[in-house]
Design a protein around this motif. Structure first.
Motif, PDB file in Angstrom:
ATOM      1  N   HIS A  97      -6.036 -10.805  16.210  1.00  0.00           N
ATOM      2  CA  HIS A  97      -5.748  -9.478  16.752  1.00  0.00           C
ATOM      3  C   HIS A  97      -5.145  -8.602  15.657  1.00  0.00           C
ATOM      4  O   HIS A  97      -4.238  -9.034  14.935  1.00  0.00           O
ATOM      5  N   TYR A  98      -5.652  -7.367  15.542  1.00  0.00           N
ATOM      6  CA  TYR A  98      -5.001  -6.390  14.664  1.00  0.00           C
ATOM      7  C   TYR A  98      -3.671  -5.952  15.270  1.00  0.00           C
ATOM      8  O   TYR A  98      -3.511  -5.919  16.493  1.00  0.00           O
ATOM      9  N   TYR A  99      -2.727  -5.580  14.412  1.00  0.00           N
ATOM     10  CA  TYR A  99      -1.527  -4.890  14.898  1.00  0.00           C
ATOM     11  C   TYR A  99      -0.996  -3.967  13.811  1.00  0.00           C
ATOM     12  O   TYR A  99      -1.327  -4.105  12.628  1.00  0.00           O
ATOM     13  N   PHE A 100      -0.183  -3.013  14.234  1.00  0.00           N
ATOM     14  CA  PHE A 100       0.454  -2.064  13.322  1.00  0.00           C
ATOM     15  C   PHE A 100       1.942  -1.970  13.632  1.00  0.00           C
ATOM     16  O   PHE A 100       2.356  -2.114  14.789  1.00  0.00           O
ATOM     17  N   LEU A 101       2.726  -1.697  12.605  1.00  0.00           N
ATOM     18  CA  LEU A 101       4.086  -1.215  12.804  1.00  0.00           C
ATOM     19  C   LEU A 101       4.004   0.294  12.981  1.00  0.00           C
ATOM     20  O   LEU A 101       3.255   0.962  12.272  1.00  0.00           O
ATOM     21  N   ILE A 102       4.767   0.821  13.915  1.00  0.00           N
ATOM     22  CA  ILE A 102       4.901   2.270  14.039  1.00  0.00           C
ATOM     23  C   ILE A 102       6.364   2.596  13.787  1.00  0.00           C
ATOM     24  O   ILE A 102       7.241   2.251  14.591  1.00  0.00           O
ATOM     25  N   ASP A 104       8.997   5.450  13.205  1.00  0.00           N
ATOM     26  CA  ASP A 104       9.219   6.885  13.402  1.00  0.00           C
ATOM     27  C   ASP A 104       7.895   7.641  13.493  1.00  0.00           C
ATOM     28  O   ASP A 104       7.712   8.704  12.893  1.00  0.00           O
ATOM     29  N   GLY A 105       6.968   7.056  14.234  1.00  0.00           N
ATOM     30  CA  GLY A 105       5.702   7.714  14.516  1.00  0.00           C
ATOM     31  C   GLY A 105       4.593   7.484  13.511  1.00  0.00           C
ATOM     32  O   GLY A 105       3.462   7.931  13.725  1.00  0.00           O
ATOM     33  N   VAL A 106       4.865   6.777  12.418  1.00  0.00           N
ATOM     34  CA  VAL A 106       3.866   6.536  11.380  1.00  0.00           C
ATOM     35  C   VAL A 106       3.370   5.087  11.472  1.00  0.00           C
ATOM     36  O   VAL A 106       4.178   4.149  11.405  1.00  0.00           O
ATOM     37  N   SER A 107       2.056   4.884  11.616  1.00  0.00           N
ATOM     38  CA  SER A 107       1.480   3.542  11.691  1.00  0.00           C
ATOM     39  C   SER A 107       1.280   2.989  10.286  1.00  0.00           C
ATOM     40  O   SER A 107       0.671   3.655   9.427  1.00  0.00           O
ATOM     41  N   VAL A 108       1.787   1.797  10.054  1.00  0.00           N
ATOM     42  CA  VAL A 108       1.670   1.155   8.748  1.00  0.00           C
ATOM     43  C   VAL A 108       1.383  -0.329   8.948  1.00  0.00           C
ATOM     44  O   VAL A 108       1.642  -0.892  10.011  1.00  0.00           O
ATOM     45  N   ALA A 109       0.855  -0.954   7.899  1.00  0.00           N
ATOM     46  CA  ALA A 109       0.680  -2.406   7.921  1.00  0.00           C
ATOM     47  C   ALA A 109       2.036  -3.071   7.707  1.00  0.00           C
ATOM     48  O   ALA A 109       2.913  -2.537   7.023  1.00  0.00           O
ATOM     49  N   ASP A 110       2.206  -4.225   8.295  1.00  0.00           N
ATOM     50  CA  ASP A 110       3.452  -4.982   8.188  1.00  0.00           C
ATOM     51  C   ASP A 110       3.486  -5.688   6.831  1.00  0.00           C
ATOM     52  O   ASP A 110       2.616  -6.517   6.542  1.00  0.00           O
ATOM     53  N   PRO A 111       4.469  -5.405   5.972  1.00  0.00           N
ATOM     54  CA  PRO A 111       4.518  -6.079   4.666  1.00  0.00           C
ATOM     55  C   PRO A 111       4.771  -7.574   4.771  1.00  0.00           C
ATOM     56  O   PRO A 111       4.593  -8.304   3.795  1.00  0.00           O
ATOM     57  N   ALA A 112       5.158  -8.057   5.946  1.00  0.00           N
ATOM     58  CA  ALA A 112       5.405  -9.491   6.121  1.00  0.00           C
ATOM     59  C   ALA A 112       4.125 -10.262   6.438  1.00  0.00           C
ATOM     60  O   ALA A 112       4.156 -11.484   6.536  1.00  0.00           O
ATOM     61  N   GLY A 113       2.992  -9.562   6.608  1.00  0.00           N
ATOM     62  CA  GLY A 113       1.753 -10.244   6.970  1.00  0.00           C
ATOM     63  C   GLY A 113       0.603  -9.874   6.061  1.00  0.00           C
ATOM     64  O   GLY A 113       0.639  -8.871   5.339  1.00  0.00           O
ATOM     65  N   GLU A 114      -0.422 -10.706   6.074  1.00  0.00           N
ATOM     66  CA  GLU A 114      -1.650 -10.387   5.350  1.00  0.00           C
ATOM     67  C   GLU A 114      -2.262  -9.112   5.933  1.00  0.00           C
ATOM     68  O   GLU A 114      -2.125  -8.824   7.122  1.00  0.00           O
ATOM     69  N   SER A 115      -2.952  -8.357   5.078  1.00  0.00           N
ATOM     70  CA  SER A 115      -3.582  -7.114   5.518  1.00  0.00           C
ATOM     71  C   SER A 115      -5.091  -7.279   5.610  1.00  0.00           C
ATOM     72  O   SER A 115      -5.696  -8.031   4.832  1.00  0.00           O
ATOM     73  N   GLY A 118      -9.339  -2.683   8.935  1.00  0.00           N
ATOM     74  CA  GLY A 118      -9.813  -2.500  10.299  1.00  0.00           C
ATOM     75  C   GLY A 118      -9.196  -1.243  10.873  1.00  0.00           C
ATOM     76  O   GLY A 118      -8.135  -0.791  10.420  1.00  0.00           O
ATOM     77  N   CYS A 119      -9.871  -0.651  11.857  1.00  0.00           N
ATOM     78  CA  CYS A 119      -9.377   0.610  12.441  1.00  0.00           C
ATOM     79  C   CYS A 119      -9.304   1.697  11.381  1.00  0.00           C
ATOM     80  O   CYS A 119      -8.446   2.588  11.428  1.00  0.00           O
ATOM     81  N   SER A 120     -10.173   1.613  10.380  1.00  0.00           N
ATOM     82  CA  SER A 120     -10.280   2.599   9.283  1.00  0.00           C
ATOM     83  C   SER A 120      -9.029   2.670   8.413  1.00  0.00           C
ATOM     84  O   SER A 120      -8.778   3.694   7.775  1.00  0.00           O
ATOM     85  N   MET A 121      -8.258   1.599   8.371  1.00  0.00           N
ATOM     86  CA  MET A 121      -7.091   1.540   7.490  1.00  0.00           C
ATOM     87  C   MET A 121      -6.702   0.076   7.292  1.00  0.00           C
ATOM     88  O   MET A 121      -7.253  -0.812   7.945  1.00  0.00           O
ATOM     89  N   MET A 122      -5.789  -0.154   6.363  1.00  0.00           N
ATOM     90  CA  MET A 122      -5.304  -1.508   6.195  1.00  0.00           C
ATOM     91  C   MET A 122      -4.367  -1.836   7.359  1.00  0.00           C
ATOM     92  O   MET A 122      -3.409  -1.108   7.619  1.00  0.00           O
ATOM     93  N   ALA A 123      -4.683  -2.904   8.065  1.00  0.00           N
ATOM     94  CA  ALA A 123      -3.933  -3.302   9.251  1.00  0.00           C
ATOM     95  C   ALA A 123      -3.401  -4.709   9.058  1.00  0.00           C
ATOM     96  O   ALA A 123      -3.831  -5.453   8.175  1.00  0.00           O
ATOM     97  N   SER A 124      -2.450  -5.068   9.883  1.00  0.00           N
ATOM     98  CA  SER A 124      -1.950  -6.444   9.899  1.00  0.00           C
ATOM     99  C   SER A 124      -2.689  -7.230  10.977  1.00  0.00           C
ATOM    100  O   SER A 124      -3.378  -6.659  11.823  1.00  0.00           O
ATOM    101  N   GLY A 125      -2.529  -8.537  10.936  1.00  0.00           N
ATOM    102  CA  GLY A 125      -3.197  -9.367  11.932  1.00  0.00           C
ATOM    103  C   GLY A 125      -2.369 -10.559  12.324  1.00  0.00           C
ATOM    104  O   GLY A 125      -1.551 -11.063  11.533  1.00  0.00           O
ATOM    105  N   VAL A 126      -2.549 -10.994  13.564  1.00  0.00           N
ATOM    106  CA  VAL A 126      -1.949 -12.243  14.027  1.00  0.00           C
ATOM    107  C   VAL A 126      -3.063 -13.136  14.558  1.00  0.00           C
ATOM    108  O   VAL A 126      -4.072 -12.659  15.080  1.00  0.00           O
ATOM    109  N   GLU A 127      -2.876 -14.425  14.378  1.00  0.00           N
ATOM    110  CA  GLU A 127      -3.787 -15.432  14.921  1.00  0.00           C
ATOM    111  C   GLU A 127      -3.079 -16.159  16.047  1.00  0.00           C
ATOM    112  O   GLU A 127      -1.998 -16.720  15.846  1.00  0.00           O
ATOM    113  N   ILE A 128      -3.684 -16.146  17.221  1.00  0.00           N
ATOM    114  CA  ILE A 128      -3.165 -16.918  18.345  1.00  0.00           C
ATOM    115  C   ILE A 128      -3.995 -18.197  18.432  1.00  0.00           C
ATOM    116  O   ILE A 128      -5.230 -18.141  18.440  1.00  0.00           O
TER     117      ILE A 128
END
Length: 376
Positions: A97-102, A104-115, A118-128
């Motif tokens: 699953h993709y996820y983003f940190l938001i 103060d209103g700005v969506s960014v990739a989580d520096p703690a995860g691989e990027s 997807g979604c037309s930008m660099m996103a983070s992901g989790v594996e369940i």
């Protein structure tokens, strides 16, 4: 400056930077709940997988006013006295699953995860994790193929482009030629999607080892182009046939894609029945109404092609395979409308539905089900 002294200075600076990074875990994680996420970068303790397939997030952002996690649903995180923002998700379905940190209103990739792109930008992901015993999408002790990155100059795009190519186990030690599946990503993604998020090589290695799929080449190209049909037919296929040992007849060539790639498959495969004997449409379908991007989609010409040469499509397409997530899949209605038109015309197809939305778990399942049907 003495090179040895410079090296020591650089090492000290880098060590200081690393130690200052938020979210670095203590040496002993035994007191933390659950286990670290599979896609965390090295030494990142969060996000953590909790029982029940929930994810716990902890973000250190002392100056932020509001921090959220966007996992399709948006979760508000809660700040503690140390400036850490924490929160726990609802149970998540198995797979990627993709996820983003938001922040103060700005969506960014989580520096703690691989990027991942997807979604037309660099996103983070989790594996369940998948249920115990379901090892289809995990590395196994079987012969492994590999994925190769190739660059080529495209006359269609008037620029350099690249593709990723899966070669099955034994490719380098044999002289045989292989059938080819051209496999397309979705909108907001690129040629990396199927190899990174989709685990194409793992899926195929396992299927081939079990004798459930024939060894094949899989070509994953960049569908972000103004003319996909030209890019595929005039650039990609000739490049592949020149640089890899592949069979070049239509009976040994397949085309498939997810979402946007599914529409590209329809728009390219139907007018070029002489090129492809297998078509796979994953979580896709022609727009049932004017597109949200302005204008209307000209799909009637394709329905007319199917109508005019119905018998050819029904006899020459060895697989016209359509898969879909459940009703929560955003392409569900378009697909249902399209299949009703196929039924009215009398076009034969195979439909497979699997629980899930417009997400990679559905598309991994689609490839796993589609690949064994090819080149039989």
């Amino acid at each position: 400056m003495n090179k040895f002294f410079f090296f020591l200075l650089l090492q000290a600076v880098c060590s200081g930077i690393l130690l200052a990074q938020p979210g670095r875990p203590a040496k002993d994680e035994s007191t933390l709940p659950g286990k670290r996420g599979e896609l965390n970068v090295r030494s990142a303790a969060y996000p953590r997988l909790l029982p029940g397939n929930r994810m716990e997030f902890k973000i250190k952002a002392p100056d932020a006013k509001k921090v959220q996690i966007n996992l399709g649903r948006i979760y508000d995180l809660v700040r503690n006295a140390d400036g850490e923002w924490t929160g726990i998700t609802d149970p998540l379905t198995q797979g990627f699953h993709y996820y983003f940190l938001i922040i103060d209103g700005v969506s960014v990739a989580d520096p703690a995860g691989e990027s991942f792109y997807g979604c037309s930008m660099m996103a983070s992901g989790v594996e369940i994790p998948y249920p115990d015993g379901d090892v289809r999408f995990y590395m196994a002790d079987v012969p492994h193929g590999d994925i190769r990155m190739k660059r080529y100059f495209s006359q269609t795009a008037n620029g350099w482009r690249r593709m990723f190519v899966y070669c099955p186990p034994g490719y380098d030690t044999s002289r045989q030629t292989y059938p080819v599946l051209y496999l397309q990503h979705g909108g907001g993604e690129d040629e990396r999607g199927w190899s990174n998020q989709g685990r194409t090589d793992i899926i195929m290695d396992n299927l081939i080892a079990q004798g459930e799929a024939k060894p094949m080449i899989i070509v994953m190209t960049d569908g972000n182009t103004h003319d996909f049909e030209s890019e595929l037919l005039k650039e990609c296929i000739p490049f592949v046939e020149k640089n890899f040992r592949v069979k070049t007849d239509r009976d040994n060539r397949a085309l498939a894609g997810l979402s946007m790639g599914g529409i590209q498959t329809l728009n390219t495969g139907i007018p070029n029945l002489d090129r492809f004997a297998y078509l796979g449409i994953f979580s896709s379908g022609w727009w049932a109404k004017p597109t949200p991007f302005g204008g209307s989609s000209d799909t009637e010409k394709y329905y007319k092609m199917l109508q005019d040469k119905k018998n050819d499509y029904n006899t020459k397409l060895k697989q016209f395979w359509i898969s879909m997530g459940g009703k929560e899949d955003i392409a569900y209605n378009n697909c249902q409308v399209m299949m009703k038109r196929f039924d009215q015309i009398g076009i034969k197809y195979t439909y497979f539905e699997t629980p899930g939305g417009h997400t990679w778990p559905v598309w991994r399942e689609s490839l796993y089900r589609f690949a064994p049907l090819l080149f039989r």
